[in-house]
Enzyme design. Structure first.
Site, PDB file in Angstrom:
ATOM      1  N   ARG A   1      46.991  29.969  47.598  1.00 34.95           N
ATOM      2  CA  ARG A   1      46.459  29.632  46.054  1.00 34.95           C
ATOM      3  C   ARG A   1      47.750  28.801  45.589  1.00 34.95           C
ATOM      4  NH1 ARG A   1      44.728  34.935  42.456  1.00 34.95           N
ATOM      5  NH2 ARG A   1      45.566  33.617  40.509  1.00 34.95           N
TER       6      ARG A   1
ATOM      7  N   ARG B   1      51.381  36.663  48.375  1.00 35.34           N
ATOM      8  CA  ARG B   1      49.959  36.080  48.529  1.00 35.34           C
ATOM      9  C   ARG B   1      49.245  35.004  49.557  1.00 35.34           C
ATOM     10  NH1 ARG B   1      46.663  37.605  43.713  1.00 35.34           N
ATOM     11  NH2 ARG B   1      47.865  35.648  42.734  1.00 35.34           N
TER      12      ARG B   1
ATOM     13  N   LYS C   1      45.075  44.450  41.424  1.00 37.55           N
ATOM     14  CA  LYS C   1      43.645  44.350  41.529  1.00 37.55           C
ATOM     15  C   LYS C   1      42.069  43.937  42.437  1.00 37.55           C
ATOM     16  CE  LYS C   1      43.936  41.199  37.993  1.00 37.55           C
ATOM     17  NZ  LYS C   1      45.080  41.044  38.081  1.00 37.55           N
TER      18      LYS C   1
END
Ligand code: ADP
Ligand code: AMP
Length: 215
Positions: free
Chosen positions: A161, A127, A13
């Site tokens: 993250r 990521r 997304k």
């Protein structure tokens, strides 16, 4: 044009939203990004959200819908919105309808990124993003062209993250299955859902989304 990108964590997304921003000048409204900014700034919302996000659970509907309303109000007239990571529950979907209607706006498309869940843990654990401009990368699927330098802004610092670990990812997937996937039929009933193969390579996914937007 206002669209929702819908799909489980790691579906792509954010990656696709960044591309649509560049291509069409739309605005990416990511509640995850807004919440991370609030956590970083130590605002009351951030203080409330931190532990919930670290656990991979969902922050309250009231908090995220308020963030979305504020961001929409700050947008220039006529700019299209890409809702990324919102709505995530039936209550949020209902709030979004109200938020849009009260501002004379409507949803044009809900793009469902159809992905194989087994691939998502690898996508999420690999990521990382540029610490200066936020451009997304992946250890295996999208490395900067010059190692250690952001393709977009030339920055040299990158971050990961804290919730992108395998254990939290499993909880986030379960939350998606239990609370977010069930909102699809709301939009299907309105005939605005387009399903895109999110397992294709990034450029192919972008091309499919652009096809939907260009009708
Ligand atoms: P989401 O915003 O849905 O959580 P992201 O856009 O951040 O997902 O994508 C998760 C990771 O997978 C990122 O590191 C991104 O570079 C990578 N990725 C995104 N789309 C693809 C794709 N089509 N093929 C392979 N990797 C992808
Ligand atoms: P994301 O960046 O979309 O992967 O979101 C990261 C985390 O922020 C999620 O695991 C939730 O804890 C929280 N979050 C983001 N968006 C929402 C939302 N719309 N509703 C509830 N929680 C959210």
């Amino acid at each position: 044009m206002n669209i929702i990108l819908l799909g489980p964590p790691g579906a792509g997304k954010g990656t696709q939203a960044q591309r649509l921003v560049e291509r069409f000048g739309m605005k990416q409204l990511s509640t995850g990004d807004m919440l991370r900014a609030a956590v970083k700034a130590g605002t009351p919302v951030g203080l409330k959200a931190k532990a919930v996000m670290d656990a991979g659970e969902l922050v309250s509907d009231e908090i995220v819908s308020a963030l979305i309303g504020d961001e929409l109000d700050a947008m220039p007239e006529g700019q299209g919105a890409i809702f990324d990571g919102y709505p995530r529950t039936a209550a949020q979907a209902a709030s979004l309808d109200e938020i849009l209607a009260s501002r004379g706006k409507a949803l044009d498309h809900v793009i469902e990124l159809d992905v194989d869940e087994d691939a998502l843990v690898e996508r999420i654990t690999g990521r990382f993003t540029c610490a200066s401009c936020g451009k997304g990368y992946h250890d295996k699927f999208e490395r900067p062209s010059v190692e250690g330098t952001c393709d977009k802004c030339g920055g040299h610092e990158f971050k990961r993250r804290p919730d992108d670990n395998e254990e939290t990812v499993r909880t986030r997937m379960a939350e998606y299955r239990a609370k977010t996937a069930p909102i699809l039929p709301i939009y299907e009933a309105r005939g605005i859902v387009a399903r895109v193969d999110g397992m294709a390579d990034m450029d192919a996914v972008t091309a499919s989304i652009e096809k939907v937007l260009q009708g």
